[in-house]
Scaffold this motif. Structure first.
Motif, PDB file in Angstrom:
ATOM      1  N   LEU A 135      -7.031  11.347  -4.483  1.00 43.63           N
ATOM      2  CA  LEU A 135      -6.713  10.085  -5.172  1.00 43.63           C
ATOM      3  C   LEU A 135      -7.918   8.948  -5.229  1.00 43.63           C
ATOM      4  O   LEU A 135      -7.895   8.102  -5.929  1.00 43.63           O
ATOM      5  CB  LEU A 135      -5.759   9.352  -4.557  1.00 43.63           C
ATOM      6  N   ASP A 136      -9.107   9.712  -4.942  1.00 43.51           N
ATOM      7  CA  ASP A 136     -10.208   8.993  -5.060  1.00 43.51           C
ATOM      8  C   ASP A 136     -10.467   8.606  -6.633  1.00 43.51           C
ATOM      9  O   ASP A 136     -11.115   7.517  -7.058  1.00 43.51           O
ATOM     10  CB  ASP A 136     -11.560   9.687  -4.549  1.00 43.51           C
ATOM     11  N   SER A 137      -9.988   9.603  -7.563  1.00 46.04           N
ATOM     12  CA  SER A 137     -10.466   9.247  -8.879  1.00 46.04           C
ATOM     13  C   SER A 137      -9.377   8.389  -9.602  1.00 46.04           C
ATOM     14  O   SER A 137      -9.663   8.086 -10.786  1.00 46.04           O
ATOM     15  CB  SER A 137     -10.414  10.856  -9.496  1.00 46.04           C
ATOM     16  N   VAL A 138      -8.590   7.791  -8.903  1.00 47.23           N
ATOM     17  CA  VAL A 138      -7.652   6.917  -9.455  1.00 47.23           C
ATOM     18  C   VAL A 138      -8.337   5.512  -9.746  1.00 47.23           C
ATOM     19  O   VAL A 138      -8.184   4.737 -10.617  1.00 47.23           O
ATOM     20  CB  VAL A 138      -6.625   6.347  -8.165  1.00 47.23           C
ATOM     21  N   ALA A 139      -9.634   5.308  -8.854  1.00 42.92           N
ATOM     22  CA  ALA A 139     -10.303   3.971  -9.119  1.00 42.92           C
ATOM     23  C   ALA A 139     -11.125   4.021 -10.527  1.00 42.92           C
ATOM     24  O   ALA A 139     -11.005   2.977 -11.213  1.00 42.92           O
ATOM     25  CB  ALA A 139     -11.424   4.091  -8.164  1.00 42.92           C
TER      26      ALA A 139
ATOM     27  N   PHE B 107      -3.193   2.484   1.415  1.00 48.12           N
ATOM     28  CA  PHE B 107      -3.092   2.779  -0.184  1.00 48.12           C
ATOM     29  C   PHE B 107      -3.429   1.700  -1.220  1.00 48.12           C
ATOM     30  O   PHE B 107      -2.898   0.411  -0.861  1.00 48.12           O
ATOM     31  CB  PHE B 107      -1.833   3.678  -0.509  1.00 48.12           C
ATOM     32  N   THR B 108      -4.169   1.682  -2.068  1.00 44.20           N
ATOM     33  CA  THR B 108      -4.364   0.627  -2.986  1.00 44.20           C
ATOM     34  C   THR B 108      -2.958   0.488  -4.146  1.00 44.20           C
ATOM     35  O   THR B 108      -2.130   1.370  -4.080  1.00 44.20           O
ATOM     36  CB  THR B 108      -5.515   0.938  -3.890  1.00 44.20           C
ATOM     37  N   PRO B 109      -2.820  -0.651  -4.655  1.00 43.12           N
ATOM     38  CA  PRO B 109      -2.043  -0.895  -5.649  1.00 43.12           C
ATOM     39  C   PRO B 109      -1.951   0.367  -6.806  1.00 43.12           C
ATOM     40  O   PRO B 109      -0.651   0.813  -7.243  1.00 43.12           O
ATOM     41  CB  PRO B 109      -1.948  -2.047  -6.266  1.00 43.12           C
ATOM     42  N   GLU B 110      -3.188   0.601  -7.160  1.00 41.68           N
ATOM     43  CA  GLU B 110      -3.284   1.648  -8.203  1.00 41.68           C
ATOM     44  C   GLU B 110      -2.832   3.004  -7.688  1.00 41.68           C
ATOM     45  O   GLU B 110      -1.967   3.829  -8.229  1.00 41.68           O
ATOM     46  CB  GLU B 110      -4.709   1.937  -8.763  1.00 41.68           C
TER      47      GLU B 110
ATOM     48  N   SER C 175      12.104   2.538  -9.364  1.00 35.68           N
ATOM     49  CA  SER C 175      10.577   2.596  -9.239  1.00 35.68           C
ATOM     50  C   SER C 175      10.279   1.304  -8.475  1.00 35.68           C
ATOM     51  O   SER C 175      11.044   0.168  -8.835  1.00 35.68           O
ATOM     52  CB  SER C 175       9.944   2.358 -10.725  1.00 35.68           C
ATOM     53  N   ALA C 176       9.578   1.078  -7.440  1.00 35.14           N
ATOM     54  CA  ALA C 176       8.844  -0.102  -6.735  1.00 35.14           C
ATOM     55  C   ALA C 176       8.187  -1.092  -7.777  1.00 35.14           C
ATOM     56  O   ALA C 176       7.875  -2.156  -7.389  1.00 35.14           O
ATOM     57  CB  ALA C 176       7.788   0.287  -5.592  1.00 35.14           C
ATOM     58  N   PHE C 177       7.870  -0.511  -8.868  1.00 29.76           N
ATOM     59  CA  PHE C 177       6.914  -1.327  -9.926  1.00 29.76           C
ATOM     60  C   PHE C 177       7.734  -1.819 -11.115  1.00 29.76           C
ATOM     61  O   PHE C 177       7.299  -2.400 -11.821  1.00 29.76           O
ATOM     62  CB  PHE C 177       5.955  -0.633 -10.278  1.00 29.76           C
ATOM     63  N   ALA C 178       9.067  -1.708 -10.916  1.00 28.22           N
ATOM     64  CA  ALA C 178       9.799  -2.085 -11.842  1.00 28.22           C
ATOM     65  C   ALA C 178       9.972  -3.752 -12.039  1.00 28.22           C
ATOM     66  O   ALA C 178      10.181  -4.370 -10.716  1.00 28.22           O
ATOM     67  CB  ALA C 178      11.393  -1.702 -11.833  1.00 28.22           C
ATOM     68  N   ASN C 179       9.691  -4.239 -13.099  1.00 27.47           N
ATOM     69  CA  ASN C 179       9.844  -5.976 -13.358  1.00 27.47           C
ATOM     70  C   ASN C 179       8.589  -6.482 -12.631  1.00 27.47           C
ATOM     71  O   ASN C 179       8.541  -7.543 -12.131  1.00 27.47           O
ATOM     72  CB  ASN C 179      11.071  -6.482 -12.987  1.00 27.47           C
ATOM     73  N   ARG C 180       7.576  -5.627 -12.408  1.00 31.06           N
ATOM     74  CA  ARG C 180       6.259  -6.038 -11.995  1.00 31.06           C
ATOM     75  C   ARG C 180       5.258  -5.854 -12.687  1.00 31.06           C
ATOM     76  O   ARG C 180       5.121  -5.086 -13.720  1.00 31.06           O
ATOM     77  CB  ARG C 180       6.086  -5.330 -10.672  1.00 31.06           C
ATOM     78  N   VAL C 181       4.323  -6.848 -12.526  1.00 33.89           N
ATOM     79  CA  VAL C 181       2.719  -6.576 -13.233  1.00 33.89           C
ATOM     80  C   VAL C 181       2.295  -5.316 -12.698  1.00 33.89           C
ATOM     81  O   VAL C 181       1.875  -4.901 -11.323  1.00 33.89           O
ATOM     82  CB  VAL C 181       1.921  -7.865 -13.105  1.00 33.89           C
ATOM     83  N   LEU C 182       1.840  -4.372 -13.649  1.00 33.71           N
ATOM     84  CA  LEU C 182       1.141  -3.276 -13.228  1.00 33.71           C
ATOM     85  C   LEU C 182      -0.145  -3.322 -12.822  1.00 33.71           C
ATOM     86  O   LEU C 182      -0.821  -3.981 -13.485  1.00 33.71           O
ATOM     87  CB  LEU C 182       1.630  -1.990 -14.229  1.00 33.71           C
ATOM     88  N   PRO C 183      -0.754  -2.459 -12.089  1.00 33.65           N
ATOM     89  CA  PRO C 183      -2.128  -2.617 -11.627  1.00 33.65           C
ATOM     90  C   PRO C 183      -3.037  -2.126 -12.516  1.00 33.65           C
ATOM     91  O   PRO C 183      -4.391  -2.479 -12.428  1.00 33.65           O
ATOM     92  CB  PRO C 183      -2.307  -1.967 -10.166  1.00 33.65           C
ATOM     93  N   PHE C 184      -2.419  -1.325 -13.448  1.00 37.25           N
ATOM     94  CA  PHE C 184      -3.409  -0.735 -14.647  1.00 37.25           C
ATOM     95  C   PHE C 184      -2.524  -0.290 -15.787  1.00 37.25           C
ATOM     96  O   PHE C 184      -1.181  -0.436 -15.587  1.00 37.25           O
ATOM     97  CB  PHE C 184      -4.073   0.488 -14.189  1.00 37.25           C
ATOM     98  N   ASP C 185      -3.076  -0.282 -16.825  1.00 29.21           N
ATOM     99  CA  ASP C 185      -2.227  -0.201 -18.308  1.00 29.21           C
ATOM    100  C   ASP C 185      -1.597   1.192 -17.928  1.00 29.21           C
ATOM    101  O   ASP C 185      -2.362   2.351 -17.735  1.00 29.21           O
ATOM    102  CB  ASP C 185      -3.150  -0.453 -19.481  1.00 29.21           C
TER     103      ASP C 185
END
Length: 613
Positions: free
Chosen positions: A259-263, A288-291, A486-496
């Protein structure tokens, strides 16, 4: 063979018709020759039609009539997954059974059950069976044992009772299955933790169909699905995952995915991860980072399966004084798990039913003693799911409890503590000497009528000693099935991310609150088998449990269903058999003579009565 099959509960219509036809032919011949001696001569060609008719019926019956399984446990009926595997084979199968020679009675039963099962396989497909005795053949072929060792076959020294005496026997309880030019070994004797030999034989007989069908799947089916071993968050090393990877490699493509390439490229990393069918997160130690969490979340929302092995507590190795500080571990996954319907608690589960710890004792080098160690619970088959069916005790280390939420996907507890367990809050200083002394004292007090302890217990409302271990069935591994939100439903996403999924299709996930259950020990730079304890020589069920879990998550549940097959193998009592040996011999000698005498007397009485008139 027909008689042995019938006494075992397998009625052969072919065999019965074959015997009746032969009996009919013998009666015709007897009538013909008796008639000749009695002066009633008949032409011999008059026998041709009935004799040839009987032989034709015998031939047709022997080759075309089926066999009926009359046993209650349906032991002689192959399961549907096995039939499907055999139907897909287009080449002959060669099986070499190595369990042969002068075998104890219990192993003779295992050999007989193996032969019976293989005969059933042979009815479905072309299968050639041979029996070899490696001990005898090694005298003429010194290289044979080395060749067998290449397939992982080693002699097993088994202690058995023979004629009321303990004997040590060297056996090779294996079979070699060859198909399409490839060969794999099949263990016939299953290692069942803490079981007597007859229990091991019974468990081995139940395991036979699974073992042979599994071998045929490895030899015949191509790999189609891909498993990603996740990297980038200080997960368990490749050497510690050797046993797990070797267990799943015959069935699936296995590769590391970081997952290093996520950054730098989170979208590209997510698309690459979607190329896998299952991700395995084995004992991560870095948060784990948000991304990274969004990538994992969207992989699950796309239908990807996942196996999480996450500690709720961080417990470093014991220092030289035998102490360590256990603290809660935060990997920033709480919101992710909560959205999926569970929570890993920052605590430790102590269980009286646990694996021991082996320590050096005394002043003599090489002196070791086993002590109770309630930080290593052993989870048994709870009967809640086929994944755990007939799996030996699964050993866990410093495991945490899991809370399940009523909402969300369906939850099934796979591993749970015994009724004698307790939750330990964190932080907590683990002192090896203190813990062992306390546990031994509790066991001794529980086995004695300690009036002082009882009197002290009356002064407090808090449970005392073993009475404090009153937590029952604490969940330690949970299977989740259904639609995940999804844990990110109705949340601001950490990346587009274009069109993020808010809910998954029907999906499966397993969460285990212990990262050590998947790791094998390493001794002198060599990886030991997964679930093997080199100190106690015990083989725990970790490998079978995890392999079943992966198979189930990826939809390959056929082998798991075979494992659920219930087979009961009756044995003679080894202690009562020698005592009643003379009586059984006398009964076998006298009873047939007595029956013949009774029938002969009745026949003479009827003849005398008939002709006296």
């Amino acid at each position: 063979g027909i008689y042995l099959e019938f006494t075992a509960g397998l009625w052969s219509g072919a065999g019965s018709l074959y015997l009746l036809s032969l009996g009919f032919i013998l009666l015709l011949l007897s009538r013909y020759f008796l008639g000749r001696y009695g002066g009633n001569k008949q032409p011999w060609h008059g026998l041709l039609k009935p004799v040839f008719g009987g032989l034709l019926i015998a031939f047709l019956g022997l080759n075309y009539l089926p066999k009926w399984d009359l046993t209650q446990d349906r032991r002689f009926t192959l399961s549907e997954p096995t039939r499907d595997v055999l139907a897909g084979l287009d080449q002959p199968i060669f099986v070499d059974v190595l369990l042969a020679g002068d075998l104890p009675q219990s192993f003779q039963r295992l050999t007989q059950e193996t032969q019976t099962l293989l005969n059933r396989y042979a009815l479905e497909n072309e299968l050639l069976i041979s029996t070899l005795d490696p001990t005898q053949m090694a005298g003429t072929d010194p290289q044979l044992l080395d060749q067998l060792a290449e397939f992982g076959i080693q002699a097993s020294q088994v202690t058995v009772k023979r004629n009321a005496r303990q004997e040590s026997v060297l056996l090779y309880p294996y079979a070699l299955v060859t198909y399409g030019g490839r060969t794999v070994s099949v263990p016939l004797l299953k290692n069942t933790l803490g079981a007597e030999m007859q229990e091991r034989i019974t468990e081995s007989v139940r395991h036979l169909e699974y073992a042979f069908t599994d071998a045929l799947i490895q030899l015949s089916r191509p790999k189609l699905k891909k498993i990603a071993i996740m990297r980038g968050n200080e997960e368990a090393s490749d050497q510690n995952l050797t046993g797990f990877i070797e267990a799943i490699k015959p069935y699936y493509f296995v590769g590391a995915f970081t997952l290093d390439s996520v950054a730098k490229n989170p979208t590209g990393t997510l698309e690459a991860l979607k190329g896998y069918d299952l991700i395995v997160l084995a004992d991560p130690k870095e948060a784990f980072t948000p991304e990274e969490k969004l990538v994992l979340d969207q992989f699950i929302m796309s239908g990807g399966r996942s196996l999480w092995l996450v500690d709720g507590a961080r417990v470093p190795e014991l220092d030289e004084s035998g102490q360590t500080l256990a603290m809660g571990q935060s990997l920033e996954l709480t919101d992710l798990f909560f959205a999926y319907g569970l929570r890993i608690n920052p605590n430790l589960v102590l269980d009286v039913f646990s694996a021991p710890i082996t320590l050096a004792t005394g002043e003599v080098a090489g002196a070791y003693t086993q002590f109770p160690w309630w930080f290593s619970p052993m989870a048994q088959d709870s009967g809640t799911h086929p994944i755990m069916a007939h799996v030996d005790g699964v050993k866990l280390d410093y495991v945490s409890s899991i809370d399940t939420l009523p909402s969300g996907p369906k939850k099934t507890v796979l591993l749970q503590s015994s009724p004698r367990s307790k939750i330990l809050g964190l932080p907590y200083v683990i002192d090896l000497n203190r813990e062992i002394d306390t546990q031994i004292q509790m066991i001794q007090e529980a086995g004695a009528d300690n009036t002082d302890s009882s009197r002290n217990n009356l002064k407090s409302d808090q449970p005392f000693g073993l009475a404090a271990f009153n937590e029952n069935a604490l969940p330690m591994a949970v299977l989740l099935e259904g639609n995940f939100k999804s844990a990110f439903a109705n949340r601001v996403l950490p990346f587009d991310l274009k069109n993020p999924s808010k809910e998954s299709p029907s999906n499966k996930m397993v969460v285990i609150a212990d990262g050590a259950v998947i790791q094998n020990k390493v001794q002198r730079g060599q990886a030991l088998p997964l679930g093997y304890d080199s100190w106690t020589k015990a083989q725990f069920g970790n490998k079978e449990f995890l392999l079943n879990t992966v198979n189930y998550l990826l939809g390959d549940s056929g082998l798991i269903n075979i494992r659920n097959k219930q087979i009961n193998v009756p044995f003679l009592d080894p202690e009562r058999t020698p005592q009643g040996r003379s009586g059984f011999l006398a009964l076998n000698l006298v009873l047939p003579l007595l029956i013949i005498g009774i029938f002969g007397g009745l026949l003479q009485w009827f003849r005398h009565r008939q002709y006296a008139r």
